[in-house]
Design an enzyme around this catalytic site. Sequence first.
Site, mmCIF file in Angstrom:
data_model
loop_
_atom_site.group_PDB
_atom_site.id
_atom_site.type_symbol
_atom_site.label_atom_id
_atom_site.label_comp_id
_atom_site.label_asym_id
_atom_site.label_seq_id
_atom_site.Cartn_x
_atom_site.Cartn_y
_atom_site.Cartn_z
ATOM 1 N N ASN A 184 0.849 -1.193 0.000
ATOM 2 C CA ASN A 184 0.000 0.000 0.000
ATOM 3 C C ASN A 184 0.882 1.239 0.000
ATOM 4 O OD1 ASN A 184 -1.456 2.352 1.448
ATOM 5 N ND2 ASN A 184 -3.118 0.969 0.872
ATOM 6 N N SER A 191 -4.610 -0.053 -3.187
ATOM 7 C CA SER A 191 -5.085 1.280 -2.834
ATOM 8 C C SER A 191 -6.367 1.105 -2.039
ATOM 9 C CB SER A 191 -5.341 2.114 -4.096
ATOM 10 O OG SER A 191 -5.602 3.450 -3.731
ATOM 11 N N GLU A 192 -6.448 1.751 -0.868
ATOM 12 C CA GLU A 192 -7.502 1.390 0.076
ATOM 13 C C GLU A 192 -8.905 1.776 -0.386
ATOM 14 O OE1 GLU A 192 -4.947 3.360 0.672
ATOM 15 O OE2 GLU A 192 -5.444 5.085 1.937
ATOM 16 N N ASN A 193 -9.009 2.583 -1.452
ATOM 17 C CA ASN A 193 -10.344 2.859 -1.989
ATOM 18 C C ASN A 193 -10.879 1.697 -2.823
ATOM 19 O OD1 ASN A 193 -8.281 3.516 -3.826
ATOM 20 N ND2 ASN A 193 -9.656 4.789 -5.029
ATOM 21 N N SER A 228 -11.562 -4.095 1.310
ATOM 22 C CA SER A 228 -10.249 -3.474 1.227
ATOM 23 C C SER A 228 -9.565 -3.456 2.595
ATOM 24 C CB SER A 228 -10.399 -2.050 0.688
ATOM 25 O OG SER A 228 -9.145 -1.458 0.502
#
Lengths: 215, 231
Positions: free
Chosen positions: A22, A45-47, A87
């Site tokens: 990340n 990507s945390e989205n 996520s």
Amino acid sequence: MSDINRIIERAAQEIRPGNVVNLGIGLPTQVVHYLPENLEVLIHSENGVLGVAGQPSVDVIDPFLIDSAGNYISTRPGGSYFDSAVSFAMIRRGKLDLTMIGAFEVDQAGNLANWKIPGKFSPGIGGAMELAQKTPRIIVLTTHCDKKGNSKILRQCRLPLTAKHCVSRIITEKAVMDVTEHGLVLREKAADISIEELISITEAELIIPDEVGVL
Amino acid sequence: MNKQQTIEQAIAQIPAGAVVMVGGFGCPGTPFCLINELLRQGQRNLTLIKNDANESGIGISKLIENGQVDKLITTHLGLNKPVIEMMNDGRLEVQFHPQGILAEKIRTAGAGTFGFLSDIGIDSEIIQPEQIMEWQGQRYVVEMAQKAEFALIHAAQADSYGNLVYQGSAMNFSPLMAMAADNVIVETSCFGTPGSIHPSRVHTPSIFVNAVVVLPQLSNEYGVLDHHVRY
């Protein structure tokens, strides 16, 4: 090379084949542009994206596909999209190998402060607490000093913490340092700074081993 | 079973003081048209729940800057200066959660349960002492479910029953919010009859959705923001 480019280029060397990584908002998201094209990694990507790759050419940008910093991205073969609960399940379950993250302050015990400057700037937590607390390896990417010239590498963080004892390595434009059980060990230093100068601009106590590499 | 409504009808159901979830992480997934209609109708004293506050002048930032929002439950305000100023001035109450905890609170509500245990932020100032519980020698944070009266959702594709498909990183909080709100209002520019979406492609099954608003086309707000393009 600018200070920023030096940090990002050095950080890119930390990513190994097969890693799930990340890249946090700020300097870390730019690391994706410095990865060799044939390097098999999955950038998270945390989205809700696994397999982040750089922005495609301007005329084919998909406005419905960004990274967590708002940059337009593409995905590499084998990538996937998912919702925010999935996520962060990945993050909390320890499925990531490495997180690169920015810092307001980091200290010699590996404590990280990057979400709140009381009374001045508190944009929020975002994914930082979960990433910092649950990724096995955290590398902080930061300039060595703030805009006023004060060391960001401290003996003890003064701002509210994001997570305790979470940082493994710190990469700045001046040095690469590891948090160890003995303290903060200098691994590499920039060619244009002496060890004495480095110690003088670093608030944290630096342990200097016999061999120090060149950043 | 046909859930199609006009945008005026759908948004008019939201009363002043409502708690409203809004999908989207940055622009992708933000239901700009539903938000613009809420701005036009002017309901006030709203509590909004959204990952972020969008950027100044777009999305929910318009509602906040227009004084329609009393409270924002969120994870990050990015660099939205007007909203950060309103928070600092006390004109907007802001409640921050770690992003995955907010997602899980919403998912939990959507699953019909009431809370869960976590250790995120357990030693940080965001956790209140009364949230800590001990069980068999371990300390945990009690996190309660987060529901809402309404959810505003953008879908890449919908059918008249309310089956939804999301696109790219526009999925984010949307399927979670669609399950957690009592009244789910969806906008889409790609609308079809039942059967137009293959069952295996459905991300949100129809029964969670109450109203589908069909957009004639997507406005510029859904397009590429030049200041995020890397030249």
